[in-house]
Design a protein around this motif. Sequence first.
Motif, PDB file in Angstrom:
ATOM      1  N   LEU A  53       6.593   9.427  -4.049  1.00  0.00           N
ATOM      2  CA  LEU A  53       5.609   8.265  -3.768  1.00  0.00           C
ATOM      3  C   LEU A  53       5.722   7.757  -2.661  1.00  0.00           C
ATOM      4  O   LEU A  53       7.018   7.391  -2.290  1.00  0.00           O
ATOM      5  CB  LEU A  53       6.046   6.946  -4.811  1.00  0.00           C
ATOM      6  N   THR A  54       4.773   7.904  -1.544  1.00  0.00           N
ATOM      7  CA  THR A  54       4.889   7.400  -0.220  1.00  0.00           C
ATOM      8  C   THR A  54       3.907   6.500  -0.126  1.00  0.00           C
ATOM      9  O   THR A  54       2.785   6.458  -0.133  1.00  0.00           O
ATOM     10  CB  THR A  54       4.810   8.600   0.641  1.00  0.00           C
ATOM     11  N   TRP A  55       4.418   4.946   0.253  1.00  0.00           N
ATOM     12  CA  TRP A  55       3.422   3.955   0.774  1.00  0.00           C
ATOM     13  C   TRP A  55       3.204   4.203   2.154  1.00  0.00           C
ATOM     14  O   TRP A  55       4.047   4.215   3.141  1.00  0.00           O
ATOM     15  CB  TRP A  55       4.005   2.768   0.506  1.00  0.00           C
ATOM     16  N   ARG A  56       1.865   3.998   2.518  1.00  0.00           N
ATOM     17  CA  ARG A  56       1.473   4.130   3.776  1.00  0.00           C
ATOM     18  C   ARG A  56       1.025   2.823   4.496  1.00  0.00           C
ATOM     19  O   ARG A  56       0.311   2.148   3.691  1.00  0.00           O
ATOM     20  CB  ARG A  56       0.252   5.133   4.203  1.00  0.00           C
ATOM     21  N   PHE A 355       6.678  -1.040   0.530  1.00  0.00           N
ATOM     22  CA  PHE A 355       5.604  -1.279   0.861  1.00  0.00           C
ATOM     23  C   PHE A 355       5.251  -2.996   1.667  1.00  0.00           C
ATOM     24  O   PHE A 355       4.328  -3.542   1.538  1.00  0.00           O
ATOM     25  CB  PHE A 355       4.860  -1.616  -0.556  1.00  0.00           C
ATOM     26  N   SER A 372      -5.229   4.958  -6.474  1.00  0.00           N
ATOM     27  CA  SER A 372      -4.822   4.274  -5.336  1.00  0.00           C
ATOM     28  C   SER A 372      -4.584   2.910  -5.686  1.00  0.00           C
ATOM     29  O   SER A 372      -5.180   1.833  -6.383  1.00  0.00           O
ATOM     30  CB  SER A 372      -6.019   4.024  -4.334  1.00  0.00           C
ATOM     31  N   TYR A 381      -0.501  -1.986   2.824  1.00  0.00           N
ATOM     32  CA  TYR A 381      -0.009  -0.731   2.294  1.00  0.00           C
ATOM     33  C   TYR A 381      -0.746  -0.058   1.480  1.00  0.00           C
ATOM     34  O   TYR A 381      -1.331  -0.730   0.420  1.00  0.00           O
ATOM     35  CB  TYR A 381       1.427  -0.927   2.033  1.00  0.00           C
ATOM     36  N   LEU A 383      -0.738   3.245  -1.550  1.00  0.00           N
ATOM     37  CA  LEU A 383      -0.064   4.445  -2.414  1.00  0.00           C
ATOM     38  C   LEU A 383      -1.306   5.124  -2.968  1.00  0.00           C
ATOM     39  O   LEU A 383      -1.773   4.588  -3.950  1.00  0.00           O
ATOM     40  CB  LEU A 383       1.028   3.690  -3.330  1.00  0.00           C
TER      41      LEU A 383
END
Length: 390
Positions: A53-56, A355, A372, A381, A383
């Motif tokens: 899991l990568t929060w942007r 996040f 999403s 943020y 995910l």
Amino acid sequence: MSRIDTARLRTALAAALLFSACQGMAEVAPAPKSSPSATRPKAASGTVADTALTWRRLNTEAFSRKQDDIYFVDRSTGWYGNGKGLVYKTVDGGETWSKQWERPGTFVRALGFVDSEVGILGNIGPDSFPGATDPLPLYRTTDGGASWTPVERIDGPAPVGICAIDVLHSEYINAGVLDRRTTLRAGGRVGGPAFLATSRDLGRSWTSVDMSAHTAMILDVKFVNEQVGFIAGASHSDVAQSHARILKTGDGGRSWRTVYESQRPYEVTWKMSFPSEQVGYVTVQNYDPDSAVVQRHVAKTVDGGETWSELPLVADHKVREFGIGFVDELHGWVGATPNGFETRDGGKTWTPGRFGATSNKFRIVRDAKGVSVFAIGPEVYKLDLPAVAR
């Protein structure tokens, strides 16, 4: 210092903390490193798969304080607003944003959209924060946020300010045909007074009710169906005397009763998340200035809100909770300062989240292609999760 002077000092400190947290002046700390996925509990059947899991962090305009709400009608189209009276829109899932509206003096506290065109904006109201001078509680758009006009018809006592907007879509039988209707509710505010407004004509007109007999504040509103709904509230407008409180209705809002109240002073509830009609979570804020008071809690129900238990989140006096969001009954996040938290086991254990700090609202949007999750604080943020059969 006398005992009376000490009590007054604690009250003043708590009130200042409530004001500061609501305004979003807490220091933003760097996101901590996440735990290796191998140490995370396995996802249960029917939940989001256990993947990396990568929060942007999305490319939004810089903002020094907490921003309060973000809303998506699908995974592409969404809006967010903040205390400077600014509203931004995206049509590409948050990759780019355009400023749609600017109204100095309006504090955009809450947003809710019926579809890609019709939406409601809630203003915190005057005498709340410096610069918040707009006395109009609600605005409405019918062109996707390009323009906003004040809501003119509010029957009953008009809300002083809004902290939460709930949008409920439901199906019903209309002359032998399955039809769909939308009920909008807007509640507020932090510090009081408490009013709940309802609209059944897509926000054109509203009926408002004074809720002070049940709660001193309304911080969040959530209906899980047409009859059953919840209010995140507080027992007293003076935070030093306040206990966190949750109200429930089983008749569409005609009557309310208290189903949870914390036993500690200096507490209010904040935001709610119901991944199902039976399972729900609520953040509990603690403003006690006594540094010896360290335990932070999340309230949880597994029986449709009839009873609530307190889950320990962390033992840290510096932590203050804000938003909460669960993608299913086990997997969710809590926004907090100095950093947020994640759980994979329904709140039994928590790990640091990645996040950003002071995330005040989580919005979860799903379609056939995936899920999403959007988290808004000083920054936004995102995910992305794969679709899972439900």
